[in-house]
Write an enzyme that holds these catalytic residues in place. Structure first.
Site, PDB file in Angstrom:
ATOM      1  CG  PHE A   1      46.233  30.093  47.109  1.00  0.00           C
ATOM      2  CD1 PHE A   1      47.136  30.598  48.035  1.00  0.00           C
ATOM      3  CD2 PHE A   1      45.904  30.875  46.001  1.00  0.00           C
ATOM      4  CE1 PHE A   1      47.712  31.855  47.865  1.00  0.00           C
ATOM      5  CE2 PHE A   1      46.477  32.129  45.818  1.00  0.00           C
ATOM      6  CZ  PHE A   1      47.395  32.613  46.759  1.00  0.00           C
TER       7      PHE A   1
ATOM      8  CD  GLU B   1      44.598  42.202  55.883  1.00  0.00           C
ATOM      9  OE1 GLU B   1      44.277  42.293  54.682  1.00  0.00           O
ATOM     10  OE2 GLU B   1      45.721  41.815  56.237  1.00  0.00           O
ATOM     11  CG  ASP B   2      42.850  40.618  51.446  1.00  0.00           C
ATOM     12  OD1 ASP B   2      43.403  40.683  52.573  1.00  0.00           O
ATOM     13  OD2 ASP B   2      43.498  40.537  50.389  1.00  0.00           O
TER      14      ASP B   2
ATOM     15  NE  ARG C   1      45.700  42.165  42.921  1.00  0.00           N
ATOM     16  CZ  ARG C   1      46.219  41.795  44.083  1.00  0.00           C
ATOM     17  NH1 ARG C   1      45.442  41.414  45.067  1.00  0.00           N
ATOM     18  NH2 ARG C   1      47.529  41.819  44.261  1.00  0.00           N
TER      19      ARG C   1
ATOM     20  CG  ASP D   1      47.338  32.218  55.285  1.00  0.00           C
ATOM     21  OD1 ASP D   1      46.923  31.207  55.873  1.00  0.00           O
ATOM     22  OD2 ASP D   1      48.171  32.173  54.364  1.00  0.00           O
TER      23      ASP D   1
HETATM   24  P1  IMP Z   1      49.044  36.282  56.539  1.00  0.00           P
HETATM   25  O1  IMP Z   1      50.096  37.306  56.851  1.00  0.00           O
HETATM   26  O2  IMP Z   1      49.617  34.905  56.434  1.00  0.00           O
HETATM   27  O3  IMP Z   1      47.871  36.323  57.501  1.00  0.00           O
HETATM   28  O4  IMP Z   1      48.476  36.570  55.092  1.00  0.00           O
HETATM   29  C1  IMP Z   1      48.696  37.790  54.529  1.00  0.00           C
HETATM   30  C2  IMP Z   1      48.371  37.957  53.093  1.00  0.00           C
HETATM   31  O5  IMP Z   1      48.637  36.803  52.307  1.00  0.00           O
HETATM   32  C3  IMP Z   1      46.931  38.277  52.843  1.00  0.00           C
HETATM   33  O6  IMP Z   1      46.632  39.625  53.098  1.00  0.00           O
HETATM   34  C4  IMP Z   1      46.826  37.947  51.382  1.00  0.00           C
HETATM   35  O7  IMP Z   1      47.269  39.044  50.610  1.00  0.00           O
HETATM   36  C5  IMP Z   1      47.778  36.791  51.224  1.00  0.00           C
HETATM   37  N1  IMP Z   1      47.030  35.521  51.245  1.00  0.00           N
HETATM   38  C6  IMP Z   1      46.927  34.632  52.234  1.00  0.00           C
HETATM   39  N2  IMP Z   1      46.156  33.580  51.875  1.00  0.00           N
HETATM   40  C7  IMP Z   1      45.775  33.828  50.615  1.00  0.00           C
HETATM   41  C8  IMP Z   1      44.946  33.115  49.670  1.00  0.00           C
HETATM   42  O8  IMP Z   1      44.380  32.029  49.936  1.00  0.00           O
HETATM   43  N3  IMP Z   1      44.759  33.689  48.458  1.00  0.00           N
HETATM   44  C9  IMP Z   1      45.337  34.884  48.112  1.00  0.00           C
HETATM   45  N4  IMP Z   1      46.088  35.577  48.963  1.00  0.00           N
HETATM   46  C10 IMP Z   1      46.325  35.061  50.201  1.00  0.00           C
HETATM   47 MG    MG Z   2      46.171  41.367  51.968  1.00  0.00          MG
END
Ligand code: IMP
Ligand code: MG
Length: 480
Positions: free
Chosen positions: A449, A396-397, A462, A400
């Site tokens: 962010f 995963e990148d 990106r 969050d």
């Molecule tokens: P989560 O489901 O809240 O854990 O986050 C899922 C997705 O939200 C990540 O895989 C990212 O694609 C996007 N995301 C969350 N935080 C960021 C950020 O700070 N910058 C860009 N994308 C984010």
């Molecule tokens: Mg992602």
């Protein structure tokens, strides 16, 4: 390894003699390094001195090490075998695999196996180190260690004397402006954060480097260019040193007569110190230089909307390599399926997999986020191949809230893989809602962010080669 009592004695006698000779510090240290390496039957040795900020270790003498190894730049004393500076003797059996080594990939490329490091102590305080290198894995005897500690004691006195000598050098016939840096001749008395710069363009350049999280030292070293008898008649002090690039940088103004003079000095410097990497830069040049190393679009002062670089390209690469080493170690002898979620993971996945020393296959999923029908996430692209009975590493990148990962992991486990673990480059822990154990984490980041290195804001950013923090107002306003 090592020698007989007689050979230790003869070596110490020779090293003492060298330390008291009239040769320059570098020459003395090179010869001491040679003698020390030979005595303990090692392939290489270097003597490192801690800068006045007690942050960087700079090579003052070396033997048997390639230019490439020496040129990887000053070592960060806090990261590279920090125990030595705590006053301890450190032995590394395998430098290519040890987390304590700052540049294991260079060690590997250079065929270095074992490293022994001893502190150079002066009145109980670490001033530097001696490191011994071998090509074959080996052990060192207690006699070897105590011999090297004696060599370190001699170096401590030598370095202290050199330091005193530098102060006396104030009388050197150098221009007044250079007197301050004359003290730094050969000895790195570098200051990382000077209170004032000689020229506004230097300050601007420093801010640029800070923005891109590129480490720098200001005027860390002076190079004698001309001598009258034994005295240095002319010196040259480059404005900056960039440890990551092992590069000295001299900034120029646009005055032609000054440029001609600087060009002459540069030519002399290159003749006298061919091992030194130096660039003469005007403003246009340095924008190009940063672009060449992947730092930000050329022509724009900064990346639109990005206030701060959180991790530079080099920092990311270093971390990704360390993660890959751990993963390769943990899955040794196994085959691994890497699963990524498009599109944010592309940069990380591409870099990570290149450093895995395992047979791996790749698969991707894509999901869409939507609300309204009670479901949070929907898989729009599923895996190509079955993962049943396979070792799966979910890459995963960023994690969050953890909602995405939670959903995807449930989906993956329903296919009964042999094992399922998670590797994420970024962990935004402060916002976590679903607590999922993360097996490999690149960086824990603050609640900001983030864009770049695959991560987007509305599809953009990106392609940035670094990770930056997007200006919060842009997000609130909902656009640029
Ligand atoms: P989560 O489901 O809240 O854990 O986050 C899922 C997705 O939200 C990540 O895989 C990212 O694609 C996007 N995301 C969350 N935080 C960021 C950020 O700070 N910058 C860009 N994308 C984010
Ligand atoms: Mg992602």
């Amino acid at each position: 390894m090592g020698g007989s009592r007689g050979s230790y004695y003869l070596a110490l006698k020779q090293i003492n003699k060298l330390a008291n000779s009239a040769f320059g510090l570098r020459k003395i240290c090179n010869s001491i390094a040679k003698s020390a390496a030979k005595t303990v039957a090692a392939n290489g040795c270097r003597i490192l001195l801690l800068d006045t900020q007690k942050e960087y270790l700079i090579t003052v003498g070396a033997h048997g090490l390639s230019d490439l190894y020496l040129r990887k730049g000053p070592l960060d004393g806090r990261k590279s075998l920090p125990d030595i500076l705590e006053g301890r003797v450190v032995f590394i059996a395998d430098a290519t695999k040890d987390e304590r080594v700052q540049h294991p990939e260079v060690a590997q490329a250079q065929g270095i196996s074992s490293i022994l490091g001893v502190p150079i102590l002066n009145k109980g305080e670490a001033k530097g180190e001696i490191r011994i290198y071998t090509r074959e894995p080996c052990q060192f005897s207690d006699a070897d260690k105590s011999f090297l500690l004696s060599v370190a004691d001699i170096c401590a006195v030598l370095l202290e004397r050199a330091e005193l000598y530098q102060l006396v050098e104030k009388d050197y016939k150098v221009s007044k402006k250079r007197i301050k840096s004359a003290q730094a001749s050969q000895l790195p008395t570098a200051s990382l954060r000077p209170t004032s710069f000689a020229h506004p363009s230097e300050e601007e350049f420093a801010k640029w480097l800070d923005f891109y999280r590129m480490e720098w030292l200001y005027e860390p070293r002076s190079f004698p260019l001309q001598w009258k008898g034994d005295e240095v008649a002319e010196m040259f002090t480059p404005d900056f040193y960039l440890p990551e690039l092992d590069l000295y940088v001299e900034l120029t103004t646009l005055k032609q007569n000054l440029i001609t003079e600087k060009n002459r000095k540069m030519r002399q410097l290159k003749e006298l110190y061919p091992e030194i990497n130096i660039r003469l830069l005007n403003k246009g040049d340095y924008l190009q230089l940063l672009a060449k190393y992947g730092y930000g679009p050329l022509g724009e002062a900064k990346v639109k909307g990005v206030d701060q670089v959180l991790y530079s390209h080099t920092q990311i690469q270093r971390r990704v390599r360390a993660l890959a080493r751990r993963i390769s170690h943990d899955y040794a002898g196994q085959q691994l399926v890497l699963v990524g979620i498009l599109k944010g993971v592309v940069c990380f996945m591409a870099d990570l997999m290149q450093h895995l020393s395992l047979p791996v296959t790749l698969d991707f999923m894509a999901i869409s986020y939507y609300s309204g029908d009670g479901q949070a996430v929907k898989i729009t692209r599923d895996l190509d191949s079955s993962i049943t009975g396979q070792h799966v590493l979910m890459v995963e990148d960023i994690v969050d809230t953890g909602m995405t990962l939670n959903y995807v992991l449930r989906h993956l486990s329903s296919h009964n893989p042999a094992s399922l673990r998670v590797c994420t480059l970024l962990d935004k822990r402060a916002r976590r809602l679903v607590n999922i154990p993360l097996d490999y984490i690149g960086f824990e980041i603050p609640d900001e962010f983030i864009v770049g290195y695959g991560l987007d804001y509305k599809g953009e950013y990106r392609n940035l080669p670094f990770i930056g923090i997007l200006h919060p107002e842009l997000i609130r306003e909902g656009g640029l």
